[in-house]
Design a protein around this motif. Structure first.
Motif, PDB file in Angstrom:
ATOM      1  N   LYS A  57      -7.631   3.929   0.302  1.00  0.00           N
ATOM      2  CA  LYS A  57      -7.115   2.661  -0.193  1.00  0.00           C
ATOM      3  C   LYS A  57      -5.961   2.123   0.655  1.00  0.00           C
ATOM      4  CE  LYS A  57      -8.283   4.256  -4.840  1.00  0.00           C
ATOM      5  NZ  LYS A  57      -7.753   4.805  -6.100  1.00  0.00           N
ATOM      6  N   VAL A  58      -5.628   0.861   0.426  1.00  0.00           N
ATOM      7  CA  VAL A  58      -4.389   0.276   0.910  1.00  0.00           C
ATOM      8  C   VAL A  58      -3.521  -0.013  -0.304  1.00  0.00           C
ATOM      9  CG1 VAL A  58      -5.340  -0.721   3.033  1.00  0.00           C
ATOM     10  CG2 VAL A  58      -5.432  -2.038   0.894  1.00  0.00           C
ATOM     11  N   GLU A  59      -2.275  -0.378  -0.075  1.00  0.00           N
ATOM     12  CA  GLU A  59      -1.391  -0.706  -1.184  1.00  0.00           C
ATOM     13  C   GLU A  59      -1.658  -2.133  -1.662  1.00  0.00           C
ATOM     14  OE1 GLU A  59       2.562   0.044   0.237  1.00  0.00           O
ATOM     15  OE2 GLU A  59       2.291   2.222   0.233  1.00  0.00           O
ATOM     16  N   GLY A  60      -1.383  -2.395  -2.933  1.00  0.00           N
ATOM     17  CA  GLY A  60      -1.600  -3.729  -3.472  1.00  0.00           C
ATOM     18  C   GLY A  60      -3.062  -4.012  -3.730  1.00  0.00           C
ATOM     19  N   ASP A  61      -3.393  -5.303  -3.891  1.00  0.00           N
ATOM     20  CA  ASP A  61      -4.767  -5.681  -4.203  1.00  0.00           C
ATOM     21  C   ASP A  61      -5.270  -6.822  -3.321  1.00  0.00           C
ATOM     22  OD1 ASP A  61      -3.282  -7.744  -5.183  1.00  0.00           O
ATOM     23  OD2 ASP A  61      -4.122  -7.704  -7.209  1.00  0.00           O
ATOM     24  N   ALA A  62      -4.721  -6.963  -2.128  1.00  0.00           N
ATOM     25  CA  ALA A  62      -5.142  -8.029  -1.222  1.00  0.00           C
ATOM     26  C   ALA A  62      -6.375  -7.604  -0.428  1.00  0.00           C
ATOM     27  CB  ALA A  62      -3.997  -8.418  -0.283  1.00  0.00           C
ATOM     28  N   TYR A  63      -7.482  -7.479  -1.131  1.00  0.00           N
ATOM     29  CA  TYR A  63      -8.773  -7.176  -0.534  1.00  0.00           C
ATOM     30  C   TYR A  63      -9.836  -7.653  -1.519  1.00  0.00           C
ATOM     31  CZ  TYR A  63      -8.165  -3.181  -3.657  1.00  0.00           C
ATOM     32  OH  TYR A  63      -7.931  -2.392  -4.762  1.00  0.00           O
ATOM     33  N   PRO A  84       0.636   1.785   6.377  1.00  0.00           N
ATOM     34  CA  PRO A  84       0.656   1.086   7.664  1.00  0.00           C
ATOM     35  C   PRO A  84      -0.449   0.047   7.832  1.00  0.00           C
ATOM     36  CG  PRO A  84       0.908   3.462   7.979  1.00  0.00           C
ATOM     37  CD  PRO A  84       0.480   3.254   6.562  1.00  0.00           C
ATOM     38  N   LEU A  85      -1.531   0.150   7.067  1.00  0.00           N
ATOM     39  CA  LEU A  85      -2.646  -0.791   7.216  1.00  0.00           C
ATOM     40  C   LEU A  85      -2.623  -1.915   6.190  1.00  0.00           C
ATOM     41  CD1 LEU A  85      -4.752  -0.519   9.485  1.00  0.00           C
ATOM     42  CD2 LEU A  85      -3.614   1.643   8.997  1.00  0.00           C
ATOM     43  N   THR A  86      -1.735  -1.832   5.226  1.00  0.00           N
ATOM     44  CA  THR A  86      -1.724  -2.805   4.129  1.00  0.00           C
ATOM     45  C   THR A  86      -1.496  -4.229   4.620  1.00  0.00           C
ATOM     46  OG1 THR A  86      -1.018  -1.156   2.500  1.00  0.00           O
ATOM     47  CG2 THR A  86      -0.559  -3.471   1.997  1.00  0.00           C
ATOM     48  N   ALA A  87      -0.513  -4.420   5.487  1.00  0.00           N
ATOM     49  CA  ALA A  87      -0.145  -5.779   5.912  1.00  0.00           C
ATOM     50  C   ALA A  87      -1.267  -6.463   6.681  1.00  0.00           C
ATOM     51  CB  ALA A  87       1.134  -5.750   6.742  1.00  0.00           C
ATOM     52  N   VAL A  88      -1.913  -5.752   7.598  1.00  0.00           N
ATOM     53  CA  VAL A  88      -2.943  -6.400   8.407  1.00  0.00           C
ATOM     54  C   VAL A  88      -4.211  -6.652   7.590  1.00  0.00           C
ATOM     55  CG1 VAL A  88      -4.092  -4.347   9.384  1.00  0.00           C
ATOM     56  CG2 VAL A  88      -3.914  -6.448  10.738  1.00  0.00           C
ATOM     57  N   VAL A  89      -4.485  -5.810   6.621  1.00  0.00           N
ATOM     58  CA  VAL A  89      -5.607  -6.058   5.714  1.00  0.00           C
ATOM     59  C   VAL A  89      -5.320  -7.321   4.892  1.00  0.00           C
ATOM     60  CG1 VAL A  89      -6.766  -5.218   3.638  1.00  0.00           C
ATOM     61  CG2 VAL A  89      -6.482  -3.706   5.592  1.00  0.00           C
ATOM     62  N   LYS A  90      -4.094  -7.459   4.414  1.00  0.00           N
ATOM     63  CA  LYS A  90      -3.708  -8.655   3.664  1.00  0.00           C
ATOM     64  C   LYS A  90      -3.793  -9.898   4.543  1.00  0.00           C
ATOM     65  CE  LYS A  90      -0.077 -10.476   0.626  1.00  0.00           C
ATOM     66  NZ  LYS A  90      -0.066 -11.846   1.167  1.00  0.00           N
ATOM     67  N   LYS A  91      -3.434  -9.756   5.820  1.00  0.00           N
ATOM     68  CA  LYS A  91      -3.497 -10.893   6.743  1.00  0.00           C
ATOM     69  C   LYS A  91      -4.929 -11.406   6.861  1.00  0.00           C
ATOM     70  CE  LYS A  91      -2.404 -12.258  11.506  1.00  0.00           C
ATOM     71  NZ  LYS A  91      -1.794 -11.823  12.789  1.00  0.00           N
ATOM     72  N   ALA A  92      -5.868 -10.481   7.035  1.00  0.00           N
ATOM     73  CA  ALA A  92      -7.276 -10.875   7.128  1.00  0.00           C
ATOM     74  C   ALA A  92      -7.731 -11.530   5.826  1.00  0.00           C
ATOM     75  CB  ALA A  92      -8.136  -9.658   7.450  1.00  0.00           C
ATOM     76  N   TYR A  93      -7.379 -10.913   4.718  1.00  0.00           N
ATOM     77  CA  TYR A  93      -7.769 -11.413   3.393  1.00  0.00           C
ATOM     78  C   TYR A  93      -7.211 -12.810   3.138  1.00  0.00           C
ATOM     79  CZ  TYR A  93      -8.146 -11.307  -1.765  1.00  0.00           C
ATOM     80  OH  TYR A  93      -8.410 -11.577  -3.085  1.00  0.00           O
ATOM     81  N   ASP A  94      -5.947 -13.003   3.492  1.00  0.00           N
ATOM     82  CA  ASP A  94      -5.306 -14.303   3.275  1.00  0.00           C
ATOM     83  C   ASP A  94      -5.891 -15.401   4.160  1.00  0.00           C
ATOM     84  OD1 ASP A  94      -3.683 -13.252   1.343  1.00  0.00           O
ATOM     85  OD2 ASP A  94      -1.900 -13.071   2.623  1.00  0.00           O
ATOM     86  N   LYS A  95      -6.514 -15.004   5.260  1.00  0.00           N
ATOM     87  CA  LYS A  95      -7.155 -15.986   6.139  1.00  0.00           C
ATOM     88  C   LYS A  95      -8.569 -16.340   5.681  1.00  0.00           C
ATOM     89  CE  LYS A  95      -4.606 -15.321  10.456  1.00  0.00           C
ATOM     90  NZ  LYS A  95      -4.294 -16.744  10.639  1.00  0.00           N
TER      91      LYS A  95
END
Length: 338
Positions: free
Chosen positions: A140-146, A119-130
């Motif tokens: 952890k979150v899913e993926g590597d967008a951090y 549930p937290l993966t998308a918003v963590v990626k949003k911050a990272y992508d910004k």
């Protein structure tokens, strides 16, 4: 139409100019997408001032409150830092909203210990992508967008706990019940996985039941009460953290069965109500250290924001066994002033 040949030497300045323009883009293009994901757009060195947002899964667990406290203590030594804290209270939707709020505030760096991974993966990626650097702690979150993950090796911790139970507490075999953490949190799955590996060397050790205590002492106590009623012979309780292990002990003591079994936990907080003291005082047979990562998180933030540097993608912190042989010594080392 007759082609015109331009001498190479004469063409060079035009080629170089075209390459520079293609590489830089316009100002608006650079602002919207030029910063690499998760890189700091606001590193001003030692003269800068930086706002850090810390998103905590909950503070009902003593471990998580200690994590926040350790972050506060470490940040005091970095005058450029202003750290804000948000408590999600084990609510995924609230934690998503907390991070969204930090993004709106345009914080300089996000530290997050997710309640659950997916549930937290998308918003963590949003911050990272910004372009907001993201340091993920413990879960952890899913993926590597951090930008970086800091935590213990939960599979290894579970494996060490399993070996301890199989070799030290139950060398002749016996019945184990497992109190698990919150489903969906990566340490829960990893501590279970490691434990199953750890007890493989002793086929006489049997896991006869398990329940989820969501990392909380009160829920661990309630779950253990039900497990005691359903299982007349329990030799060891393997708990995914110390508070649930303490809850299990209290449940067993309430029905006069605490001496029939051993209790083990994970965290080993060096505080009066923590796992080290519980071992020293005889309620737990053992616990395993699980660093809060607070000091390391601020060190990583300083390297990114103040020193304009980079950090490792994964930083794994070690664990160690604490039992009756070393509990008092380790507690004294962690609390030199008493």
């Amino acid at each position: 139409m007759r082609s015109v040949r331009i001498p190479l030497a004469a063409a060079a300045p035009f080629v170089m100019a075209a390459l520079v323009l293609a590489g830089c883009g316009t100002t608006s293009e650079r602002a919207s997408g030029g910063a690499s994901p998760g890189s700091s757009k606001s590193c001003k060195g030692t003269d800068g001032k930086y706002t850090i947002g810390m998103s905590q899964a909950n503070v009902a667990e003593p471990y998580r409150q200690r994590m926040d406290d350790d972050i506060k203590a470490a940040a005091k030594d970095v005058p450029q830092f202003d750290v804000k804290f948000a408590d999600a209270a084990q609510d995924n939707a609230k934690q998503v909203a907390d991070v969204e709020n930090y993004i709106t505030q345009q914080i300089d760096l996000l530290i997050i210990s997710p309640n659950e991974a997916k549930p937290l993966t998308a918003v963590v990626k949003k911050a990272y992508d910004k372009g907001i650097p993201v340091i993920v702690l413990d879960r952890k979150v899913e993926g590597d967008a951090y930008t970086g993950f800091i935590g213990g090796d939960n599979v290894q911790i579970g494996r060490e706990a399993g070996k301890y139970i199989a070799e030290k507490l139950l060398p002749q075999g016996g019945n184990v019940v497992e109190l698990k953490g919150l489903a969906g949190a990566t340490p829960q799955a990893e501590r279970h996985e490691g434990f199953v590996e750890g007890i493989k060397g002793n086929p006489k050790v049997k896991v006869i039941a398990s329940a989820s205590g969501d990392w909380l002492r009160e829920k661990g106590q309630a779950q253990m009460d039900a497990l005691l009623k359903a299982n007349p012979k329990i030799d060891v309780v393997y708990s995914h953290n110390d508070p649930m292990a303490e809850g299990a002990y209290l449940a067993a003591k309430a029905v006069g069965r605490e001496k029939e079994m051993k209790f083990t936990g994970i965290d080993a907080l060096p505080i009066p109500s923590g796992g080290i003291k519980a071992v020293e005082q005889g309620r737990l047979s053992a616990t395993f250290t699980y660093p809060t990562n607070g000091k390391e998180a601020i060190a990583a933030a300083k390297k990114i924001l103040v020193e304009c540097g980079t950090i490792e993608k994964t930083q794994t912190l070690p664990t160690r066994l604490i039992d009756a042989s070393n509990a008092a010594k380790i507690y004294a080392e962690e609390n030199p002033t008493g």
